[in-house]
Design a protein around this motif. Structure first.
Motif, PDB file in Angstrom:
ATOM      1  N   ARG A  84      41.460  60.340  47.355  1.00  0.00           N
ATOM      2  CA  ARG A  84      42.700  59.554  47.380  1.00  0.00           C
ATOM      3  C   ARG A  84      42.435  58.147  46.863  1.00  0.00           C
ATOM      4  O   ARG A  84      41.564  57.448  47.381  1.00  0.00           O
ATOM      5  N   TYR A  85      43.168  57.749  45.852  1.00  0.00           N
ATOM      6  CA  TYR A  85      43.064  56.384  45.333  1.00  0.00           C
ATOM      7  C   TYR A  85      44.006  55.486  46.135  1.00  0.00           C
ATOM      8  O   TYR A  85      45.040  55.941  46.635  1.00  0.00           O
ATOM      9  N   ASP A  86      43.666  54.218  46.166  1.00  0.00           N
ATOM     10  CA  ASP A  86      44.456  53.266  46.950  1.00  0.00           C
ATOM     11  C   ASP A  86      45.358  52.414  46.055  1.00  0.00           C
ATOM     12  O   ASP A  86      45.116  52.291  44.852  1.00  0.00           O
ATOM     13  N   SER A  97      45.498  59.750  41.944  1.00  0.00           N
ATOM     14  CA  SER A  97      44.454  60.399  42.734  1.00  0.00           C
ATOM     15  C   SER A  97      44.157  61.788  42.188  1.00  0.00           C
ATOM     16  O   SER A  97      45.061  62.606  42.038  1.00  0.00           O
TER      17      SER A  97
END
Ligand code: 2AL
Length: 247
Positions: free
Chosen positions: A233-235, A242
């Protein structure tokens, strides 16, 4: 076959120009899907521009995978995001600098690149190094016209490029020219006629190379470095990018 031509800058008139040139040389039965990045810089002429062009480019590759695209051309002379695009794509992905330099190294013992701004000459040298093309690349020259001025009548770009190509042949011991910007897609033949030496234009070279790879049944290797990115998961604003498991 369906080939997606991605302009990683957001200037659609550049995409339209490239699409006309690519369609003019495509084989019967090749469908060219031309796409303009929906986010990022209007032209790519610095490392910063290039870095921030990548999300828009990769979004187009991800969409291409859903659209059943067979192969991709990254239509900017910096070949931005080439390796990341290969991680996302099943089919082959070809950059225009990569295609043009390789083609030039076949038709001549040495070539010079003629590009837009002087500040991008180092970027072209980096590409030559990365592709093992440095021993064929005699010089990288610039006309100091910005990418978005190439098609402006007052810029005199065509004459400046032609003059610089002639100087390259005379002064660099180069026997062929690589045009160093996707915005020069329509200039190859005319300049070749004017200077009497092979002029390799990347959009058309990459399109024909991608067609050939697809016709050969070659896809991007998926067992190692070009495998799909690991799910995580990218922020922040990049959360939509993501990586997920392939559908
Ligand atoms: C480029 C190109 O091909 N497209 C773009 O936006 N910038 N290349 C360059 N050398 O300026």
């Amino acid at each position: 076959m369906k080939i997606k031509l991605i302009n990683p800058n957001t200037t659609s008139r550049m995409t339209d120009l490239m699409a006309v040139c690519a369609r003019g040389i495509a084989a019967p039965g090749t469908e060219i899907v031309a796409a303009t990045s929906s986010m990022g810089p209007p032209s790519i002429e610095s490392w910063y521009d290039e870095s921030l062009a990548l999300p828009g480019l990769l979004a187009e590759v991800a969409a291409g995978e859903r659209e059943g695209v067979d192969g991709y051309v990254i239509a900017c002379f910096g070949d931005p995001g080439l390796f990341a695009a290969r991680e996302l794509a099943r089919g082959p992905v070809v950059g225009i600098a990569e295609a043009a330099m390789h083609a030039a190294s076949v038709v001549a013992p040495g070539f010079s690149v003629v590009t837009t701004l002087s500040r991008t000459t180092g970027m072209a040298w980096h590409l030559a190094e990365r592709y093992g093309m440095k021993r064929f690349c005699r010089n990288v020259r610039a006309i100091d016209v910005a990418v978005l001025d190439l098609d402006q009548p007052g810029s005199g770009a065509r004459r400046l490029i032609t003059d610089e190509c002639r100087r390259a042949l005379e002064e660099d011991a180069a026997d062929a020219i690589v045009l160093g910007c996707a915005g020069m897609a329509d200039l190859g033949r005319a300049i070749e006629d004017a200077i009497g030496a092979p002029v390799v234009e990347g959009v058309t070279a990459a399109l024909k190379w991608t067609e050939a790879l697809v016709a050969l049944g070659l896809a991007t290797a998926k067992r190692g470095e070009y495998a799909r990115p690991l799910p995580k998961r990218y922020d922040g604003p990049l959360a939509d990018f993501s990586p997920r498991d392939a559908a």
